[in-house]
Design a protein around this motif. Structure first.
Motif, PDB file in Angstrom:
ATOM      1  N   LEU A 136       0.827  -1.214   0.000  1.00 61.03           N
ATOM      2  CA  LEU A 136       0.000   0.000   0.000  1.00 61.03           C
ATOM      3  C   LEU A 136       0.859   1.261   0.000  1.00 61.03           C
ATOM      4  O   LEU A 136       0.553   2.230  -0.700  1.00 61.03           O
ATOM      5  N   VAL A 137       1.942   1.233   0.771  1.00 57.30           N
ATOM      6  CA  VAL A 137       2.850   2.379   0.814  1.00 57.30           C
ATOM      7  C   VAL A 137       3.467   2.613  -0.564  1.00 57.30           C
ATOM      8  O   VAL A 137       3.534   3.750  -1.060  1.00 57.30           O
ATOM      9  N   GLY A 138       3.916   1.537  -1.187  1.00 57.91           N
ATOM     10  CA  GLY A 138       4.536   1.658  -2.498  1.00 57.91           C
ATOM     11  C   GLY A 138       3.583   2.142  -3.570  1.00 57.91           C
ATOM     12  O   GLY A 138       3.962   2.909  -4.465  1.00 57.91           O
ATOM     13  N   LYS A 139       2.337   1.719  -3.484  1.00 55.33           N
ATOM     14  CA  LYS A 139       1.346   2.073  -4.507  1.00 55.33           C
ATOM     15  C   LYS A 139       0.788   3.479  -4.312  1.00 55.33           C
ATOM     16  O   LYS A 139       0.677   4.252  -5.286  1.00 55.33           O
ATOM     17  N   PHE A 140       0.435   3.843  -3.070  1.00 54.10           N
ATOM     18  CA  PHE A 140      -0.357   5.049  -2.856  1.00 54.10           C
ATOM     19  C   PHE A 140       0.365   6.206  -2.149  1.00 54.10           C
ATOM     20  O   PHE A 140       0.023   7.359  -2.381  1.00 54.10           O
ATOM     21  N   PHE A 141       1.335   5.921  -1.283  1.00 52.25           N
ATOM     22  CA  PHE A 141       1.958   7.000  -0.511  1.00 52.25           C
ATOM     23  C   PHE A 141       3.261   7.489  -1.154  1.00 52.25           C
ATOM     24  O   PHE A 141       3.476   8.677  -1.352  1.00 52.25           O
ATOM     25  N   LEU A 142       4.125   6.522  -1.456  1.00 54.45           N
ATOM     26  CA  LEU A 142       5.471   6.848  -1.909  1.00 54.45           C
ATOM     27  C   LEU A 142       5.511   7.729  -3.169  1.00 54.45           C
ATOM     28  O   LEU A 142       6.296   8.681  -3.217  1.00 54.45           O
ATOM     29  N   PRO A 143       4.682   7.451  -4.183  1.00 55.48           N
ATOM     30  CA  PRO A 143       4.742   8.303  -5.382  1.00 55.48           C
ATOM     31  C   PRO A 143       4.495   9.787  -5.072  1.00 55.48           C
ATOM     32  O   PRO A 143       5.094  10.663  -5.699  1.00 55.48           O
TER      33      PRO A 143
END
Length: 540
Positions: A94-101
């Protein structure tokens, strides 16, 4: 298991000495290129490949809190404590998909810096001060205390000497070299801690299996203590207040994990230092796979210690040494170091190096992030706005030294706690729901105002304390969930009351392109979710 030696043998010291020399040499060597610029010191020149990001995430995450604290919870609770690891694997997706970008798109160095861009400087400062205090008085102190406890139990080294020794080891390369030194040594440390952790698990479970070996030992453990292999605890389980049944899958566990992996500076800093968004996302997936291994190397030894101590025949095979520093319901955190004293010479050195790797890598990560936040979000903002890059690097080094010195003197005060892992989760949980609410709404709810976020994060602490101390007999994970929900309600309510229902001027503009991911990330994410479902189905 060999019971002839209490401490380390000559071979063990040689192995451990080689490990120390390699870590220090690599740390000082790789830090040379990036040690003078602020981007080089605090973000490793934004040059990290995916495999270094993933390995460093796990090395930063796995510390004495897991090896000692989670093993202690394995002794008391069982495999259920592994839910922190397996839920984390999905949270990494979830972090990689939604927060990090979004974070990388904003070009930030620190999490508080994002707060300023989305809200304002006042809220950024509030959170920056909070994080510096949290890292010093909770994270650094707990890792030092649990590491000191391990050395005291295994070697008989007095607690204070152990604490200062670990602190000095972490300081030698991390303060000088910054994030580059931390990350590239983490790659080595994660390999050492996984190999050493597996050695302890294999030896302990094989000892239980006797002449029949490892798998027979594992079957014996599951037959002897089936309650220690349940992921979802019944309400009549004495540990239900720590892991409240199905709520771990639908409640506060997500609050704890999303806060930790998504908005925790010493974790997210590695992804911000990656070559690209794609490299960072691949690193998060790699870390997600490694998370599945952690219960095998830290929880299973705790369960093994529980089985051995409650079996008279096994205890007699261990001899008089079995009575030294035995773990118990009130001293469960002695389980892992208690097991380590029975390992053969040579293996014990590898395991000791693994334990040191877990402790020192986390200390180095926390030190670097504490220094980063203090230097960039407090010192540069309020003390010296025109500081040069080299001056900021020196301030970062000095603040790291001060932080760990404070932690060294506070750490022994934690000696009265029982299950340290549960204690750390519970008291971090007083503040994490409010911060998660501020970030989640700041990212995805355009009407969120600065005033609402500030009121919400300040209100979240009394809400959490009220839920904790009222006679409700509510598990702390449920307290976290309700604190998060109530804080979200406060922020939305204040936002709507003060914004005339318009979007906030600083709202994040989200685009479909921002959340596009590679095929490798998508496939890796699906596999992680399938593995998680299968594990819960097996150990339900």
């Amino acid at each position: 298991m060999n019971t002839s030696t209490v401490g380390l043998g000559t071979l063990d010291y040689v192995i451990f000495g080689l490990y120390v020399l390699i870590i220090v040499a690599v740390g000082l060597t790789v830090s040379h290129k990036n040690k003078t610029s602020s981007e080089g010191y605090f973000l490793a020149g934004k040059s990290l490949p995916w495999w270094a990001v993933g390995a460093s995430l796990i090395a930063a995450n796995i510390s004495a809190e897991q090896f000692i604290g989670m093993s202690g919870s394995g002794f008391s609770i069982g495999l259920g404590i592994a839910t922190y690891e397996w839920i984390s694997a999905i949270c990494l997706v979830l972090v990689g998909k939604f927060f990090l970008p979004i974070f990388i798109d904003k070009g930030i160095y620190t999490i508080p810096e994002f707060v300023e861009k989305r809200y304002n400087k006042t809220l950024k400062t509030i959170l920056a001060v909070f994080w510096v205090c949290l890292y010093i008085f909770v994270n650094l102190t707990s890792v030092l205390y649990l590491g000191g406890l391990a050395l005291e139990t295994i070697l008989g080294v007095p607690m204070m000497y152990s604490i200062f020794g670990l602190a000095l080891f972490a300081l030698v390369y991390s303060v000088y070299g910054g994030l580059s030194a931390v990350v590239w040594t983490d790659v080595i440390q994660v390999a050492v801690l996984i190999f050493g952790g597996f050695a302890t698990t294999y030896m302990a479970v094989s000892f239980i299996g006797g002449d029949s070996g490892f798998f027979a030992g594992l079957n014996h453990m599951m037959d002897t203590a089936p309650d220690h292999f349940e992921m979802i605890l019944d309400k009549d389980n004495p540990q239900f207040m720590n892991l409240p049944g199905i709520a771990v899958l639908i409640g506060g566990m997500w609050v704890a994990s999303l806060y930790y992996w998504g908005f925790n500076q010493y974790i997210i800093q590695r992804t911000l230092a990656s070559k690209s968004v794609d490299e960072a996302q691949k690193g998060l997936i790699f870390a997600g796979y490694l998370k599945f291994l952690i219960p095998l190397i830290v929880v299973i030894p705790g369960i093994a210690a529980y089985i051995i101590i409650n079996d008279n025949e096994m205890m007699s095979r261990l001899g008089e040494m079995a009575l030294n520093n035995m773990p118990s319901d009130t001293a469960a955190d002695r389980a892992y170091p208690w097991l380590a004293q029975f390992l053969p010479v040579g293996v014990k050195g590898v395991v000791f190096a693994a334990l040191a790797a877990a402790i020192v890598s986390s200390l180095a990560s926390m030190l670097n992030s504490t220094a980063t936040i203090f230097t960039l979000d407090i010192y540069k903002e309020y003390i010296n706005k025109n500081a040069s890059d080299s001056h900021l690097v020196n301030v970062g080094r000095f603040s790291g030294i001060v932080a760990i010195l404070i932690a060294c003197f506070v750490a022994p005060l934690l000696g009265t706690i029982g299950q340290a892992f549960q204690y750390i989760q519970e008291y971090t949980g007083l503040v994490s729901p409010g911060i998660l609410a501020v970030f989640m709404l700041g990212l995805f709810y355009k009407k969120t105002t600065t005033k609402a976020a500030t009121i919400g994060v300040l209100a979240s602490i009394p809400i959490a304390l009220l839920l904790k101390f009222l006679p409700l007999e509510m598990p702390f994970l449920d307290q976290m969930m309700y604190t998060f929900i109530l804080t979200v309600a406060v922020i939305i309510g204040v936002s709507l009351a003060s914004s005339d229902y318009d979007d906030d001027p600083k709202a994040i503009i989200l685009t479909k392109k921002m959340f596009e991911t590679s095929s490798a990330f998508k496939i890796g994410s699906y596999v992680i979710m399938i593995i998680t479902v299968v594990l819960y189905a097996i150990f339900w």
